[in-house]
Every structure is written in C-alpha cells, then in structure tokens.
Design a protein around this motif. Structure first.
Motif: not given
Length: 150
Positions: A1-21
């Motif tokens: 399974m190479n698909r990134i599971p939804t929870a780690p993907l969403l949490l990882g993307l949310a963790g980008l908010i301070p960098f993008v901000w």
C-alpha cells in the motif's frame, strides 16, 4: 500500500500551516501587520517558521526514535543515534539571526529527509512514508526559502 492514509496526510498538511503562514506574512506587508497586531510579532514572518521548524525537527527525532524501536542490535543502536540528530541540529543551529537560522533549518529538513530514506530503506517505516515526507519537506523548504532568499 503506497497510498498515504487520510489521517497522516491531513495532519501532515495541517502541520504546514505555520510554515505557509510565515511565508505569506513575509511576502504581504498587510497580512504581516494584521498577524502581528492580532497574534503577536513572534507569530508572523520568519519568526513563526524558525520557532515552529525547531519544534518539528525535535518532534521528528521522536518519530525516528520510534522507528528505531522496530529493530534490534547494531541497526537499533544506529537508528537511536541517528534519531537524535534532527533535535540536536535544531538546538545548535537555529541561532544567529533569521537568515542563517532559516538556512540551517533548510539543511536540517533536507538532512531529515535523508534520515527518513535510510529508515525507510531499512524497512522501519510504513510503505507510504517517503511519499508523505517528500511532499511535506518540499513545501517546508519552499516556505523557509522565502525568508532566506527573498
């Protein structure tokens, strides 16, 4: 399974908010003024990126430590030793002003990606790990580059 599971993907993307901000407030003076007045000056521009970047490198040391527990012997010892490097890098290399600290964080996240690849090659990570780490690292480095190169 190479698909990134939804929870780690969403949490990882949310963790980008301070960098993008941080990058957005560096590039937009009005947004920076709003953020500084409503959130405080430490939560805009490179300042939020530098502090949060140090926190994330330290967090990732813990993640790598957890992966090291999945093996034994000399590989475990190597894994444990390598796992503390991102936190030590953040501690020792993020002083000296926003440009040098930002550049050192870029090097830290690039080095972390190399460590991620090693732990993945050793079979200690989920199969989708490198897809997630590559995505997040590219965005983090791009955001940090705003404060370093612009």
């Amino acid at each position: 399974m190479n698909r990134i599971p939804t929870a780690p993907l969403l949490l990882g993307l949310a963790g980008l908010i301070p960098f993008v901000w941080g990058a957005a407030t560096y590039l937009n003076g009005g947004l920076q003024a709003w953020g500084a007045s409503h959130l405080g000056p430490r939560f805009v521009g490179p300042y939020v990126q530098l502090f949060y970047g140090s926190v994330i490198l330290s967090f990732m040391s813990g993640v790598l430590w957890g992966f090291a527990t999945k093996t034994s012997g000399s590989r475990a010892a190597t894994g444990y030793a390598l796992s503390v490097l991102p936190a030590l890098w953040a501690f020792f290399m993020t002083g000296g002003g926003p440009v040098s600290a930002g550049m050192n964080l870029i090097f830290g996240f690039a080095g972390l990606l190399i460590l991620d690849a090693a732990f993945s090659a050793w079979g200690l990570t989920p199969q989708w790990w490198m897809r997630l780490r590559m995505l997040l690292t590219v965005i983090v480095i791009a955001c940090l580059s705003v404060g370093v190169f612009l």
